[in-house]
Write an enzyme that holds these catalytic residues in place. Structure first.
Site: not given
Ligand code: THU
Length: 134
Positions: A88, A46, A59
């Protein structure tokens, strides 16, 4: 279906990918690894932004890297967080664009798989490219 070796490869690569997260705001690092049908592995983490909504999930980084390199067919994706958190809704929709069959492995930071299923399993009733065909 993933082989045991592919499962391990994906989880290990997602654990490794997590180290590259840029998450200074949430401090919630996420790593992802995506295996293409031809056996190529793409990693993602992320990347957050001071303008919060501009941030992107691990992802989607992995999927967009693979798609931008010309891949369209995937065997599976692994997602690693500190607590085995779930992908998510936006990431589930992006996964579904490229098929409901690929495996999804959700693991914690120790690489312990807490959930394994298919993209279709985690996005029931998905809106897919098939909906746009006459
Ligand atoms: N996040 C992801 O990278 N993937 C997900 O499926 C859920 C959330 C990240 C987004 C943000 O940088 C952090 O997790 C907290 O929400």
């Amino acid at each position: 279906m993933l082989t045991e070796q592919e499962r391990q490869q994906l989880v290990d690569a997602a654990v490794e990918a997590r180290a590259a997260a840029y998450a200074p705001y949430s401090e919630y690092a996420v790593g992802a690894a995506l295996l293409t049908e031809d056996g190529t592995l793409y990693q993602g983490a992320n990347i957050e932004n001071a303008a919060y909504p501009v941030s992107i999930c691990a992802e989607r980084v992995a999927i967009f890297k693979a798609v931008n390199a010309g891949h369209r067919n995937f065997k599976g994706i692994a997602v690693v967080t500190r607590d085995g958190g779930s992908p998510c809704g936006s990431c589930r929709q992006v996964m579904a664009e490229f098929g409901l069959q690929p495996s999804v492995l959700i693991a914690n930071a120790e690489g312990e798989v807490v959930m394994e299923g298919s993209v279709g399993d985690i996005l029931p009733g998905a809106f897919t490219p098939a909906n746009l065909l006459d």
